[in-house]
Design a protein around this motif. Structure first.
Motif, PDB file in Angstrom:
ATOM      1  N   GLN A   1       0.825  -1.203   0.000  1.00 16.48           N
ATOM      2  CA  GLN A   1       0.000   0.000   0.000  1.00 16.48           C
ATOM      3  C   GLN A   1       0.863   1.258   0.000  1.00 16.48           C
ATOM      4  OE1 GLN A   1      -3.149   1.322   0.165  1.00 16.48           O
ATOM      5  NE2 GLN A   1      -4.142  -0.598  -0.387  1.00 16.48           N
ATOM      6  N   GLY A   2       1.919   1.231   0.799  1.00 19.01           N
ATOM      7  CA  GLY A   2       2.779   2.406   0.907  1.00 19.01           C
ATOM      8  C   GLY A   2       3.446   2.763  -0.402  1.00 19.01           C
ATOM      9  N   SER A   3       3.846   1.760  -1.170  1.00 20.69           N
ATOM     10  CA  SER A   3       4.480   2.041  -2.456  1.00 20.69           C
ATOM     11  C   SER A   3       3.505   2.717  -3.410  1.00 20.69           C
ATOM     12  CB  SER A   3       5.003   0.750  -3.084  1.00 20.69           C
ATOM     13  OG  SER A   3       3.933  -0.111  -3.444  1.00 20.69           O
ATOM     14  N   GLY A   4       2.244   2.285  -3.374  1.00 18.94           N
ATOM     15  CA  GLY A   4       1.229   2.920  -4.218  1.00 18.94           C
ATOM     16  C   GLY A   4       0.961   4.358  -3.820  1.00 18.94           C
ATOM     17  N   MET A   5       0.910   4.610  -2.509  1.00 17.05           N
ATOM     18  CA  MET A   5       0.683   5.964  -2.022  1.00 17.05           C
ATOM     19  C   MET A   5       1.861   6.874  -2.373  1.00 17.05           C
ATOM     20  SD  MET A   5      -0.897   4.829   1.677  1.00 17.05           S
ATOM     21  CE  MET A   5      -1.115   6.478   2.344  1.00 17.05           C
TER      22      MET A   5
END
Length: 251
Positions: free
Chosen positions: A38-42
C-alpha cells in the motif's frame, strides 16, 4: 479427497502458546506486506499526478507486492507457514492442512495486521488516503471471475511449493514463487479490479477509508479460487502419504 481431510480442531488451540505465536507471526507478516504494498502505491501517487493509473504505476505495484510478499512469506514460513492471506488459510483448511480454530486465529491476525498497516500509513503520510480496491471498466461478475482465477493460481502455487509433502528442495523457493505469481497477477488484473487475491489486503484500506463498494468481490472471489485450488491439487497431485495434521501437543 480434500473435503474428507477437513478438521475442526478444538477451542484449546485458541489459547495454546504455539497457536498464538503463529497468529502473531501472521499479524506481523501481513503488516509487512500491506505496509510495503500500500505504501508504495501511495508514494507513487504522491510523486506523479494520477501515477497509479499509468503503466509505470502498475509495474511499480507489481514489483513492490512481489518483493514484499516474498519477504512476508519468508519471515513467517517457519512459524505459521507464512499464509499472509485469508484465502491461502482457507485453501489450507479445505485441504486438511490447518484446523478451523487455528484458521480463525490466522484470519483475525491477518485482518488486524492489514488494518494497522493502513492506519499507520495514513498517519505517517500526513493523512493521505490508502488505495481502496475498485472496478475499472468491468462488471462485478467479471471481477469475481478474475479474482477466482488469479487466486486459484496463487493458492495452487502455495500447494505445489509449500504444502505438498513431496516438495523436497522445491520448498526453499516457495516464497519467491509465491511472490512472483502475485506480481504477475497484478500485471494481469491490476488495471481492472486492483488484483487483490487477498481479502485482508482489501479489508484494511476499506475499513480505514470506510469505502465498501464491491468489497464482497474481494472476499468471495479469493475464497472460491483458494478452495478450488486446494481441492484440485489435493485430489489429483497429493498422494495417500499426505501429511497429517499435527497433534494438539505440537501447537
Amino acid at each position: 479427497m480434500a473435503i474428507r481431510n477437513i478438521a475442526i480442531g478444538n477451542t484449546q488451540e485458541v489459547y495454546h502458546p504455539g497457536a498464538l505465536k503463529a497468529a502473531l507471526a501472521e499479524f506481523i507478516s501481513t503488516f509487512i506486506f500491506v505496509f510495503a504494498g500500500q505504501g508504495s502505491g501511495m508514494a507513487y501517487g504522491k510523486l506523479s499526478e494520477d501515477g497509479k493509473s499509468t503503466p509505470a504505476g502498475l509495474i511499480s505495484a507489481a514489483i513492490a507486492h512481489a518483493f514484499a510478499l516474498f519477504v512476508a512469506v519468508s519471515v513467517g514460513a517457519n512459524i505459521s507457514g507464512g499464509h499472509v492471506n485469508p484465502a491461502v488459510t482457507f485453501g489450507a483448511f479445505i485441504g486438511g492442512n490447518i484446523t478451523l480454530f487455528r484458521g480463525i486465529l490466522y484470519w483475525i491476525a491477518q485482518l488486524l495486521g492489514s488494518t494497522l498497516a493502513c492506519v499507520l500509513l495514513r498517519f505517517c503520510t500526513g493523512g493521505l488516503a490508502t488505495g481502496t480496491f475498485g472496478l475499472t471498466g468491468i462488471s462485478a461478475a467479471q471481477a469475481l471471475v478474475l479474482e477466482i482465477v488469479m487466486t486459484f493460481g496463487l493458492v495452487y502455487t502455495v500447494y505445489a511449493t509449500a504444502i505438498d509433502p513431496k516438495k523436497g528442495s522445491l520448498g526453499t523457493i516457495a516464497p519467491i514463487a509465491i511472490g512472483f505469481i502475485v506480481g504477475a497477477n497484478i500485471l494481469v488484473g491490476g488495471a481492472f479490479d486492483g488484483a487483490s487475491m487477498n481479502p485482508a489486503v482489501s479489508f484494511g484500506p476499506a475499513l480505514v477509508s470506510w469505502s465498501w463498494t464491491h468489497q464482497w468481490v474481494y472476499w468471495v472471489g479469493p475464497l472460491i479460487g483458494g478452495a478450488i485450488a486446494a481441492i484440485v491439487y489435493d485430489v489429483f497431485f497429493i498422494t495417500n502419504s499426505h501429511e497429517q495434521l499435527p497433534t494438539t501437543e505440537s501447537y
